[in-house]
Write a protein that holds these residues in place. Structure first.
Motif, mmCIF file in Angstrom:
data_model
loop_
_atom_site.group_PDB
_atom_site.id
_atom_site.type_symbol
_atom_site.label_atom_id
_atom_site.label_comp_id
_atom_site.label_asym_id
_atom_site.label_seq_id
_atom_site.Cartn_x
_atom_site.Cartn_y
_atom_site.Cartn_z
ATOM 1 N N SER A 184 0.874 -1.187 0.007
ATOM 2 C CA SER A 184 -0.075 -0.051 -0.070
ATOM 3 C C SER A 184 0.860 1.299 -0.008
ATOM 4 C CB SER A 184 -0.833 -0.038 1.187
ATOM 5 O OG SER A 184 -1.762 -1.164 1.258
ATOM 6 N N ARG A 185 0.464 2.184 -0.773
ATOM 7 C CA ARG A 185 0.956 3.575 -0.695
ATOM 8 C C ARG A 185 0.357 4.512 0.657
ATOM 9 N NH1 ARG A 185 1.473 4.092 -7.041
ATOM 10 N NH2 ARG A 185 3.647 3.878 -7.203
ATOM 11 N N ASP A 192 8.841 18.146 -3.820
ATOM 12 C CA ASP A 192 9.451 19.483 -3.865
ATOM 13 C C ASP A 192 10.804 19.342 -4.436
ATOM 14 O OD1 ASP A 192 11.067 18.339 -1.783
ATOM 15 O OD2 ASP A 192 10.631 20.016 -0.527
ATOM 16 N N ARG A 193 10.984 18.380 -5.346
ATOM 17 C CA ARG A 193 12.300 18.181 -6.215
ATOM 18 C C ARG A 193 13.303 18.122 -5.183
ATOM 19 N NH1 ARG A 193 11.555 15.718 -10.905
ATOM 20 N NH2 ARG A 193 13.586 16.489 -11.484
ATOM 21 N N PHE A 194 13.255 17.532 -4.030
ATOM 22 C CA PHE A 194 14.030 17.263 -2.875
ATOM 23 C C PHE A 194 14.690 18.654 -2.325
ATOM 24 C CE2 PHE A 194 14.349 13.421 -5.112
ATOM 25 C CZ PHE A 194 14.112 12.310 -4.182
ATOM 26 N N GLY A 195 13.898 19.620 -2.185
ATOM 27 C CA GLY A 195 13.942 20.913 -1.867
ATOM 28 C C GLY A 195 14.357 21.885 -2.640
ATOM 29 N N SER A 196 14.292 21.684 -4.028
ATOM 30 C CA SER A 196 14.888 22.629 -4.836
ATOM 31 C C SER A 196 13.719 23.290 -5.493
ATOM 32 C CB SER A 196 15.436 21.965 -6.058
ATOM 33 O OG SER A 196 14.761 21.305 -6.996
ATOM 34 N N SER A 197 12.173 22.785 -5.301
ATOM 35 C CA SER A 197 11.126 23.736 -6.301
ATOM 36 C C SER A 197 10.555 24.681 -5.186
ATOM 37 C CB SER A 197 10.421 22.736 -6.824
ATOM 38 O OG SER A 197 9.530 22.072 -5.763
ATOM 39 N N CYS A 198 10.720 24.617 -3.877
ATOM 40 C CA CYS A 198 10.001 25.583 -2.836
ATOM 41 C C CYS A 198 10.892 25.597 -1.728
ATOM 42 C CB CYS A 198 8.451 24.961 -2.731
ATOM 43 S SG CYS A 198 8.455 23.514 -1.850
ATOM 44 N N TYR A 215 -3.668 11.954 8.038
ATOM 45 C CA TYR A 215 -3.128 11.429 7.152
ATOM 46 C C TYR A 215 -1.880 10.784 7.100
ATOM 47 C CZ TYR A 215 -7.631 12.869 4.977
ATOM 48 O OH TYR A 215 -8.961 13.063 4.567
ATOM 49 N N SER A 216 -1.477 9.952 6.377
ATOM 50 C CA SER A 216 -0.071 9.392 6.216
ATOM 51 C C SER A 216 0.861 10.114 5.034
ATOM 52 C CB SER A 216 0.246 7.841 6.116
ATOM 53 O OG SER A 216 -0.345 7.412 4.950
ATOM 54 N N VAL A 217 1.911 10.609 5.378
ATOM 55 C CA VAL A 217 2.433 11.681 4.343
ATOM 56 C C VAL A 217 4.145 11.190 4.075
ATOM 57 C CG1 VAL A 217 2.985 13.847 3.782
ATOM 58 C CG2 VAL A 217 1.002 13.550 5.179
ATOM 59 N N VAL A 218 4.534 11.247 2.973
ATOM 60 C CA VAL A 218 5.588 10.687 2.522
ATOM 61 C C VAL A 218 6.121 11.901 1.585
ATOM 62 C CG1 VAL A 218 7.301 9.410 1.252
ATOM 63 C CG2 VAL A 218 5.498 8.416 2.854
ATOM 64 N N ARG A 219 7.406 12.306 1.699
ATOM 65 C CA ARG A 219 8.039 13.366 0.827
ATOM 66 C C ARG A 219 8.899 12.710 -0.278
ATOM 67 N NH1 ARG A 219 9.500 18.133 5.311
ATOM 68 N NH2 ARG A 219 10.256 19.273 3.450
ATOM 69 N N ASN A 220 8.648 13.233 -1.339
ATOM 70 C CA ASN A 220 9.712 13.184 -2.762
ATOM 71 C C ASN A 220 9.881 11.499 -3.085
ATOM 72 O OD1 ASN A 220 10.293 15.731 -3.217
ATOM 73 N ND2 ASN A 220 11.363 15.968 -1.293
ATOM 74 N N LYS A 221 9.472 10.614 -2.542
ATOM 75 C CA LYS A 221 9.213 9.126 -2.790
ATOM 76 C C LYS A 221 7.966 8.375 -2.736
ATOM 77 C CE LYS A 221 14.057 8.666 -1.031
ATOM 78 N NZ LYS A 221 14.934 7.760 -0.207
ATOM 79 N N PRO A 222 7.556 7.914 -3.914
ATOM 80 C CA PRO A 222 8.308 7.728 -5.301
ATOM 81 C C PRO A 222 8.056 9.025 -6.149
ATOM 82 C CG PRO A 222 6.363 6.858 -5.488
ATOM 83 C CD PRO A 222 6.217 7.422 -4.066
#
Length: 293
Positions: A184-185, A192-198, A215-222
């Motif tokens: 499950s995702r 955020d492009r690993f910190g480069s877009s904002c 909610y469950s939250v993940v950043r940048n992956k996948p």
């Protein structure tokens, strides 16, 4: 929708007055499939929709009464993908010679997901024969470029009026990864492009607000963000872009594309999310001194 683009290929839902420095964009929720496109496809009317971010424009509709414009595609991603460079094209797909400036070697082209896609999700081939280069270029000239012109104008006006601008690029993702385990995702993936877009203040606040809503939250992956996030995010200049991917299992039956009973609750939570995000301190969102020089 027909090849003559009636109804229009995209639209802007705008408040009477823009009150917050945000622009929302839903580039993959379009579901008006051109008749000629369907006739040229080997897929049935359901299978061809597997890459579609169904209902995402509706989930973020509350941004408009809160004071932000919402740009939304009506054309489908399988027909034209505006979250790509303008000319990411696979020469094997076309009858005719591509222009020399086409990017034919990108990873997205290799995966079949260029500006004119070769496949939809799960690697299903769209076309049963090559399509004319002229038809592909007509989509880019007639729809892709006007779409991005509109997005640029919305961001430029927002930046001029408020001193900075925040683009929220809205997407959805399948609820499970196609593995033997059927993993499950999370509920949301923020890119955020690993910190480069904002500015980090923005992506951190977005993650904390969603987590606070349960909610469950993940950043940048996948998903770290696509062409739109990368292209428009210039935080040093006060232009911030954050991509949001929503787990489709939260709000729709992925087999029938029907809304689940919890659709309204998610839309309500996203309205709360937008309001809370718009209320964060803006100190870190303005152009930096280095960019101004």
């Amino acid at each position: 929708m027909t090849e003559n683009h009636v109804p229009p290929p995209f639209s802007v839902a705008a408040p009477a007055e823009q009150r917050i420095p945000f622009v929302f964009n839903s580039p993959h929720s379009g579901r008006d499939y051109p008749a000629h496109f369907l006739a040229a496809s080997r897929l049935d009317a359901w299978s061809i929709r597997r890459s579609e971010d169904t209902y995402v424009d509706e989930l973020f509709a509350s941004a408009v009464p809160q004071g932000a414009p919402l740009l939304k595609a009506h054309f489908p991603r399988a027909w034209l993908d505006v979250n790509r460079e303008p000319y990411e094209l696979d020469p094997r797909m076309f009858d005719g010679e591509l222009p020399a400036y086409a990017n034919v070697r990108s990873l997205r082209v290799a995966g079949g997901l260029g500006t004119i896609a070769r496949v939809v999700s799960e690697n299903l081939e769209i076309y049963d024969r090559p399509i004319r280069v002229e038809d592909a270029l007509a989509r880019i000239e007639g729809v892709y470029k006007p779409y991005h012109d509109t997005l640029r104008r919305l961001l430029a006006r927002t930046h001029s009026d408020f001193g900075f601008a925040v683009l929220i690029d809205c997407h959805s993702m399948p609820s499970t990864v196609r593995t033997a385990a059927g993993r499950s995702r999370p509920d949301f993936v923020l890119g955020d492009r690993f910190g480069s877009s904002c500015a980090p203040e923005l992506s951190t606040a977005a993650a904390e607000i969603l987590a606070g809503l349960g909610y469950s939250v993940v950043r940048n992956k996948p998903y770290a963000g696509g062409f739109i996030t990368e292209h428009y995010g210039r935080p040093g200049r006060g232009l911030h872009a954050l991509q949001i991917e929503i787990n489709r299992g939260l709000y729709m039956n992925e087999r029938t594309l029907e809304k689940l009973p919890d659709f309204g609750r998610l839309a309500f939570d996203l309205a709360r999310f937008c309001a809370a995000l718009a209320a964060i301190p803006d100190a870190g969102l303005h152009p930096t001194a280095e960019a101004a020089e």
